[in-house]
Enzyme design. Structure first.
Site, PDB file in Angstrom:
ATOM      1  N   ILE A  20       0.817  -1.210   0.000  1.00 27.95           N
ATOM      2  CA  ILE A  20       0.000   0.000   0.000  1.00 27.95           C
ATOM      3  C   ILE A  20       0.856   1.266   0.000  1.00 27.95           C
ATOM      4  O   ILE A  20       0.477   2.280  -0.582  1.00 27.95           O
ATOM      5  CB  ILE A  20      -0.971  -0.020   1.203  1.00 27.95           C
ATOM      6  CG1 ILE A  20      -2.047   1.051   1.057  1.00 27.95           C
ATOM      7  CG2 ILE A  20      -0.228   0.127   2.519  1.00 27.95           C
ATOM      8  CD1 ILE A  20      -3.006   0.830  -0.089  1.00 27.95           C
ATOM      9  N   VAL A  21       2.039   1.208   0.605  1.00 28.26           N
ATOM     10  CA  VAL A  21       2.898   2.388   0.639  1.00 28.26           C
ATOM     11  C   VAL A  21       3.556   2.599  -0.719  1.00 28.26           C
ATOM     12  O   VAL A  21       3.522   3.698  -1.283  1.00 28.26           O
ATOM     13  CB  VAL A  21       3.957   2.275   1.746  1.00 28.26           C
ATOM     14  CG1 VAL A  21       4.849   3.511   1.761  1.00 28.26           C
ATOM     15  CG2 VAL A  21       3.286   2.097   3.099  1.00 28.26           C
ATOM     16  N   ASP A  41       8.685  -5.801  -6.717  1.00 30.16           N
ATOM     17  CA  ASP A  41       8.271  -6.510  -5.506  1.00 30.16           C
ATOM     18  C   ASP A  41       8.563  -7.986  -5.666  1.00 30.16           C
ATOM     19  O   ASP A  41       8.480  -8.537  -6.783  1.00 30.16           O
ATOM     20  CB  ASP A  41       6.788  -6.297  -5.226  1.00 30.16           C
ATOM     21  CG  ASP A  41       6.418  -6.632  -3.789  1.00 30.16           C
ATOM     22  OD1 ASP A  41       6.233  -5.688  -2.999  1.00 30.16           O
ATOM     23  OD2 ASP A  41       6.334  -7.830  -3.459  1.00 30.16           O
ATOM     24  N   GLN A  42       8.880  -8.625  -4.529  1.00 27.01           N
ATOM     25  CA  GLN A  42       9.190 -10.058  -4.554  1.00 27.01           C
ATOM     26  C   GLN A  42       7.960 -10.920  -4.777  1.00 27.01           C
ATOM     27  O   GLN A  42       8.078 -12.087  -5.170  1.00 27.01           O
ATOM     28  CB  GLN A  42       9.857 -10.451  -3.246  1.00 27.01           C
ATOM     29  CG  GLN A  42       8.970 -10.252  -2.024  1.00 27.01           C
ATOM     30  CD  GLN A  42       9.688 -10.570  -0.725  1.00 27.01           C
ATOM     31  OE1 GLN A  42      10.737 -11.201  -0.730  1.00 27.01           O
ATOM     32  NE2 GLN A  42       9.128 -10.122   0.394  1.00 27.01           N
ATOM     33  N   HIS A 233       0.850  -9.461  15.019  1.00 24.04           N
ATOM     34  CA  HIS A 233      -0.452  -8.962  15.454  1.00 24.04           C
ATOM     35  C   HIS A 233      -1.513  -9.999  15.089  1.00 24.04           C
ATOM     36  O   HIS A 233      -1.516 -10.526  13.974  1.00 24.04           O
ATOM     37  CB  HIS A 233      -0.729  -7.635  14.753  1.00 24.04           C
ATOM     38  CG  HIS A 233      -2.126  -7.154  14.875  1.00 24.04           C
ATOM     39  ND1 HIS A 233      -2.708  -6.865  16.078  1.00 24.04           N
ATOM     40  CD2 HIS A 233      -3.070  -6.895  13.925  1.00 24.04           C
ATOM     41  CE1 HIS A 233      -3.953  -6.460  15.868  1.00 24.04           C
ATOM     42  NE2 HIS A 233      -4.194  -6.479  14.581  1.00 24.04           N
ATOM     43  N   TYR A 288      -9.967  -4.601  18.212  1.00 19.09           N
ATOM     44  CA  TYR A 288     -10.806  -3.906  17.245  1.00 19.09           C
ATOM     45  C   TYR A 288     -11.600  -4.937  16.439  1.00 19.09           C
ATOM     46  O   TYR A 288     -11.253  -6.141  16.417  1.00 19.09           O
ATOM     47  CB  TYR A 288      -9.972  -3.004  16.330  1.00 19.09           C
ATOM     48  CG  TYR A 288      -8.999  -3.734  15.441  1.00 19.09           C
ATOM     49  CD1 TYR A 288      -9.380  -4.216  14.183  1.00 19.09           C
ATOM     50  CD2 TYR A 288      -7.677  -3.941  15.837  1.00 19.09           C
ATOM     51  CE1 TYR A 288      -8.496  -4.880  13.358  1.00 19.09           C
ATOM     52  CE2 TYR A 288      -6.784  -4.600  15.019  1.00 19.09           C
ATOM     53  CZ  TYR A 288      -7.186  -5.073  13.788  1.00 19.09           C
ATOM     54  OH  TYR A 288      -6.311  -5.740  12.975  1.00 19.09           O
ATOM     55  N   VAL A 397      -1.918   1.129   6.303  1.00 21.17           N
ATOM     56  CA  VAL A 397      -2.913   1.458   5.278  1.00 21.17           C
ATOM     57  C   VAL A 397      -3.581   2.794   5.593  1.00 21.17           C
ATOM     58  O   VAL A 397      -3.805   3.628   4.717  1.00 21.17           O
ATOM     59  CB  VAL A 397      -3.976   0.344   5.181  1.00 21.17           C
ATOM     60  CG1 VAL A 397      -5.122   0.771   4.265  1.00 21.17           C
ATOM     61  CG2 VAL A 397      -3.361  -0.953   4.673  1.00 21.17           C
ATOM     62  N   THR A 398      -3.864   3.014   6.876  1.00 23.36           N
ATOM     63  CA  THR A 398      -4.565   4.224   7.308  1.00 23.36           C
ATOM     64  C   THR A 398      -3.841   5.493   6.889  1.00 23.36           C
ATOM     65  O   THR A 398      -4.467   6.487   6.526  1.00 23.36           O
ATOM     66  CB  THR A 398      -4.715   4.229   8.842  1.00 23.36           C
ATOM     67  OG1 THR A 398      -5.369   3.023   9.243  1.00 23.36           O
ATOM     68  CG2 THR A 398      -5.517   5.428   9.319  1.00 23.36           C
ATOM     69  N   TYR A 578      21.436  35.185  16.624  1.00 21.21           N
ATOM     70  CA  TYR A 578      20.243  34.339  16.481  1.00 21.21           C
ATOM     71  C   TYR A 578      19.748  34.482  15.050  1.00 21.21           C
ATOM     72  O   TYR A 578      19.655  35.589  14.502  1.00 21.21           O
ATOM     73  CB  TYR A 578      19.159  34.777  17.458  1.00 21.21           C
ATOM     74  CG  TYR A 578      17.851  34.015  17.316  1.00 21.21           C
ATOM     75  CD1 TYR A 578      17.652  32.816  17.984  1.00 21.21           C
ATOM     76  CD2 TYR A 578      16.816  34.497  16.513  1.00 21.21           C
ATOM     77  CE1 TYR A 578      16.455  32.115  17.873  1.00 21.21           C
ATOM     78  CE2 TYR A 578      15.619  33.810  16.391  1.00 21.21           C
ATOM     79  CZ  TYR A 578      15.438  32.619  17.066  1.00 21.21           C
ATOM     80  OH  TYR A 578      14.258  31.941  16.942  1.00 21.21           O
ATOM     81  N   ASP A 591      15.511  27.214  14.142  1.00 20.30           N
ATOM     82  CA  ASP A 591      16.055  28.459  14.677  1.00 20.30           C
ATOM     83  C   ASP A 591      17.330  28.099  15.414  1.00 20.30           C
ATOM     84  O   ASP A 591      17.393  27.095  16.132  1.00 20.30           O
ATOM     85  CB  ASP A 591      15.037  29.202  15.543  1.00 20.30           C
ATOM     86  CG  ASP A 591      14.704  28.509  16.836  1.00 20.30           C
ATOM     87  OD1 ASP A 591      14.705  27.253  16.860  1.00 20.30           O
ATOM     88  OD2 ASP A 591      14.428  29.197  17.831  1.00 20.30           O
ATOM     89  N   LEU A 693      27.967  27.874  28.623  1.00 18.53           N
ATOM     90  CA  LEU A 693      29.366  27.472  28.756  1.00 18.53           C
ATOM     91  C   LEU A 693      29.569  26.114  28.093  1.00 18.53           C
ATOM     92  O   LEU A 693      28.860  25.141  28.409  1.00 18.53           O
ATOM     93  CB  LEU A 693      29.749  27.391  30.234  1.00 18.53           C
ATOM     94  CG  LEU A 693      29.525  28.673  31.052  1.00 18.53           C
ATOM     95  CD1 LEU A 693      29.733  28.396  32.531  1.00 18.53           C
ATOM     96  CD2 LEU A 693      30.435  29.793  30.571  1.00 18.53           C
TER      97      LEU A 693
END
Length: 864
Positions: A20-21, A41-42, A233, A288, A397-398, A578, A591, A693
């Site tokens: 999905i990524v 992809d494999q 999972h 879930y 996926v989300t 600065y 900054d 210092l």
């Protein structure tokens, strides 16, 4: 989905991983105009065998990290625009409900509403138990106290989305090559040159690693230690339930079914079916749920973390077993093994909430893998070690659609964006990690820790308390221990938050320090306030070793410094200034203070914690060959002696003239404190008279002892990060990564005075209103403006990331970026960014916090 069988000899961009990524990245890059994109992809496509294939695809958009909610909201939009292979919209907008079984969780759900309003998630609602069961009739209302409802949450099949994304990317010129394992990435002189696959080598300019659980394997071959941890999972699907008989679906005629079944087996008959009602989370039990036709899917984080060794992960085997799936461990479903939930097994919790599942067989079940990072956020961006190497990792996926968009705009235009607006991804940046985080010992333990807490009620100030502690110790560590410092882990450093040895200060200052409620006062001590007030009245000594420090050296160092910095950097030796660094779109990249320590040598001081490493990578990325950028964070001990008595204290241990005439503000000198060599800067982040210092690390402990001894009669006390945050916020000093980041231009952040448009620097064109898009041209009308607020009720304190409204209105104007009680001003101070018409001093606003609306007023800054 029409793929190619041959490996091309060359591509502008090679994406490794077609889950999905990877598919989202290809979709977004080609949408931005890249037509020479190759994805390898494999596994087969679109069912590669990675986590996208086995994931149930639930999408809860609301999270406290702004980045995750932004990514999820954008992903929802992307998936809603996709047409699946069956001609239907890929995204199922069913709504999502999170239920509470405890009062603490109900408080958490109220925070969900507030975060949703802060981040722009549509129409968040709190539901009664009866309202929950109206939408989810199989939930037992007697088991819950209420719920959080997000109407635009939903579900997308990873396989359906991957297929749709890939088809559109291919229409724009991308090529997808399945059954092709990536074996290596070739480099030359610090640049990516090619991707080596089992079927041939592809020359490339850019390579994107989108391999998630396999990321560590490939990274190690390049000497890039990516702290991306595979974790297991549990997911199960029940047998058919009579209560869901009307939702039974035969999915075998779906165009992707045969492909899906070849990889996932018979469970494809369930996985490919979308839910017909809201998705559900029972976070009190780390579980879930979603429907699969006439079956209920049950996902469980409610078990002891299981972390496989990445080196043991294979690909899909010839028998059709997925490389990202391990055998289901019944023990973890039938027994209470989660370290924080020892009293109830996951199966028991599931059957209580959904009685219809009680006693039913779990027809399909497996341990699927996904990737965790040390802070639970994606790992995105250009890898510092190699030009042309990018990562898109630890992403679900989300969030994949939004993360891919941010990465694609970063690759194409140099700046991450969503919906055309700049997005700060500092806490997702691949370069944020410290060296120790690349060890497998660290990644394993913290990946497991992130898995353990994923559904816990986590306080925003929470830090690891046991695993992977005492890694980085400043030279003053043992002194901190002797003074009973409350030590927190920050980027591996053990840093004092407050010192219990200062408890006696409460007798003097306690009446100026309001109590806090249980939630707001967690991870807080009134000693922080006493330390801050003592700095304002006497003096304080703060260990700032962990702040990132760079030394820039070379004949062209001055010219390079000017190109980085927005201010005029024509400095004499000993000058301190600065300034800001901007990105190409004019957003504030950092900054910093810059000190010219010698003719061709400069010291850059910047933010610490996890975001500071991003700044070092940024400076190195832009440095010319004849300029050396050294990270001297660990080699220099650093501390600041500050407060009205600071001059008296230092004068007792050095012969240097510390008067205003001899040692002006924003200048530097090198001298000895007794026998310790120091580089002293006349600056102070507390906003008091003071000197920072710096000394080689081996002298740090002795310097600290000398100053504490000399300061005893002048009221000098050590102080921690809690007091520092209170001191800096009431002085109006920005903290990069919280109330200052790349989504703000200098003028929007109230720092236009640190920009000299007569000099040349990165981002100048954008700030001048040129062709490069900026959040707002400095000469034009800003979208928002920084605003300093104080709560009207001077006894109250709030925490950040809550929405800001006009009085009596429900339209969100902005959100609280940072907040802390200002003990010197006697009120809680908050920084936010508001539409310009609401940012004027004297304007009344309201902040929603823990279910109550707090009146606040915009103030002229600085308050001190």
């Amino acid at each position: 989905m029409k793929t190619t069988d041959s490996v091309p000899e060359r591509a502008g961009t090679v994406i490794v991983g077609a889950g999905i990524v990877g598919c989202n990245v290809a979709y977004q890059l080609t949408k931005l105009g890249r037509d020479d994109v190759v994805v390898v992809d494999q596994g087969p496509m679109p069912t590669t065998g990675g986590s996208s294939t086995h994931a149930p695809g639930i999408m809860f958009q609301t999270a406290e990290p702004k980045e995750l909610s932004q990514f999820a909201d954008y992903s929802r939009q992307v998936y809603s625009d996709l047409e699946g292979a069956d001609g239907q919209q890929a995204y199922n907008e069913t709504g999502g409900i999170e239920v509470a079984r405890t009062e603490d969780r109900m408080d958490f759900l109220q925070r969900r509403v507030e975060h949703a309003k802060a981040w722009g998630i549509d129409d968040p609602q709190i539901l009664s138990p009866e309202e929950v069961t109206e939408k989810l009739p199989l939930v037992d209302a007697d088991e819950i106290l209420g719920g959080y409802y997000s109407p635009t949450d939903g579900q997308v099949s990873g396989v359906v989305a991957c297929d749709a994304l890939a088809r559109e990317a291919m229409e724009r010129g991308a090529e997808f090559v399945p059954h092709t394992r990536t074996e290596d990435v070739e480099t030359e002189n610090g640049e990516i040159t090619a991707v080596v696959t089992e079927n041939g080598t592809i020359e490339a300019d850019d390579v994107v690693l989108a391999t998630n659980i396999w990321a560590r394997q490939l990274g190690e071959r390049l000497g890039v230690h990516l702290p991306v941890t595979p974790v297991e999972h549990q997911y199960t699907m029940t047998e058919s339930l009579d209560e869901l008989a009307d939702a039974a679906v035969d999915i075998t005629d779906h165009p992707l079914f045969e492909n899906y079944e070849n990889v996932s087996g018979e469970k494809a008959t369930r996985l490919l079916v979308g839910p017909d009602r809201p998705i559900l989370r029972d976070q009190d039990n780390a579980m879930y749920f979603r429907t699969h036709g006439d079956s209920y899917g049950i996902g469980s984080y409610n078990h002891d973390p299981i972390v496989p060794d990445p080196q043991d992960l294979g690909g899909n085997d010839p028998d059709g077993e997925q490389g990202s799936v391990h055998e289901f461990t019944d023990y973890h479903m039938d027994n209470a093994t989660h370290p924080d939930r020892p009293d109830k097994a996951p199966r028991q919790a599931s059957d209580e909430l959904l009685p219809a599942t009680g006693g039913k067989d779990l027809e399909f079940k497996y341990n699927g893998m996904f990737a965790e990072s040390p802070n639970g956020l994606p790992v995105l961006g250009p890898v510092e070690e190699y030009d042309g190497l990018w990562t898109a990792l630890a992403t679900w996926v989300t969030h994949a659609g939004g993360a891919a968009r941010a990465l694609a705009t970063w690759m194409e235009h140099g700046v991450p964006k969503l919906d055309g607006e700049p997005m700060d991804v500092a806490h997702c940046d691949v370069n944020r990690f410290d060296d120790h985080e690349g060890s497998w010992d660290f990644a394993r333990d913290i990946g497991a820790e992130e898995y353990r807490i994923v559904y816990n009620i986590m306080h925003p100030k929470w830090v690891w308390t046991e695993n992977q502690r005492d890694i980085r110790r400043t030279p003053m560590y043992h002194s901190h221990k002797e003074l009973d410092a409350e030590l927190w882990a920050e980027a591996g450093w053990e840093e004092p938050q407050w010192f219990e040895s200062n408890a006696d200060l409460l007798a003097e200052y306690g009446d100026q320090i309001p109590d806090r409620d249980e939630w707001t006062g967690t991870y807080w001590s009134p000693i922080e306030g006493a330390e801050a007030l003592n700095v304002r009245e006497n003096a304080g000594l703060h260990d700032m070793t962990s702040f990132n420090k760079m030394e820039v050296v070379g004949a062209d160092a001055g010219e390079f410094i000017q190109s980085l910095c927005t201010n005029d950097m024509d400095l004499a030796v000993g000058d301190v200034k600065y300034t800001l660094m901007c990105n190409e779109a004019g957003g504030v990249r950092a900054d910093i203070t810059v000190t010219r320590t010698d003719e061709n040598r400069y010291l850059i001081l910047t933010t610490g914690r996890e975001v500071g490493n991003n700044h070092i990578a940024w400076v190195r990325e832009h440095s010319p060959d004849d300029v050396v950028v050294n990270d001297v964070t660990s080699s220099l001990a650093a501390m600041v002696c500050t407060g009205p008595n600071a001059r008296k204290i230092l004068s007792e241990v050095t012969d240097v003239d510390l008067s205003d005439d001899a040692f002006p503000f924003f200048t530097s000198q090198q001298f000895f404190v007794k026998n310790v060599p120091v580089t002293a800067l006349r600056v102070s982040y507390a906003g008091e008279l003071g000197w920072e210092l710096y000394t080689p690390s081996e002298y740090g402990e002795r310097l600290w002892e000398i100053l504490l001894d000399a300061g005893e009669e002048h009221g000098l006390r050590p102080y921690g990060n809690g007091a520092l945050n209170a001191l800096r916020i009431e002085k109006g000093f920005r903290l990069w990564g919280e109330d200052l980041h790349t989504e703000h231009t200098p003028s929007e952040a109230g720092l236009g005075w640190a920009v000299d448009m007569d000099t040349d620097f990165i981002g100048k064109e954008a700030l001048a209103g040129g062709e490069t898009p900026a959040a707002a041209a400095d000469g034009g009308e800003p979208r928002h403006q920084v605003a300093c607020l104080t709560l009207d009720d001077t006894d109250e304190t709030i925490l950040p990331h809550r929405p800001v409204f006009a009085p009596g209105d429900d339209d969100t104007l902005g959100y609280v970026h940072s907040a802390e009680y200002g003990y010197s001003v006697g009120a809680c101070v908050a920084y936010t960014y508001l539409p310009p018409e609401f940012a004027a001093p004297g304007t009344d606003v309201e902040i929603l916090y823990e279910g109550d609306r707090y009146e606040a007023t915009v103030r002229e800054e600085p308050l001190v």
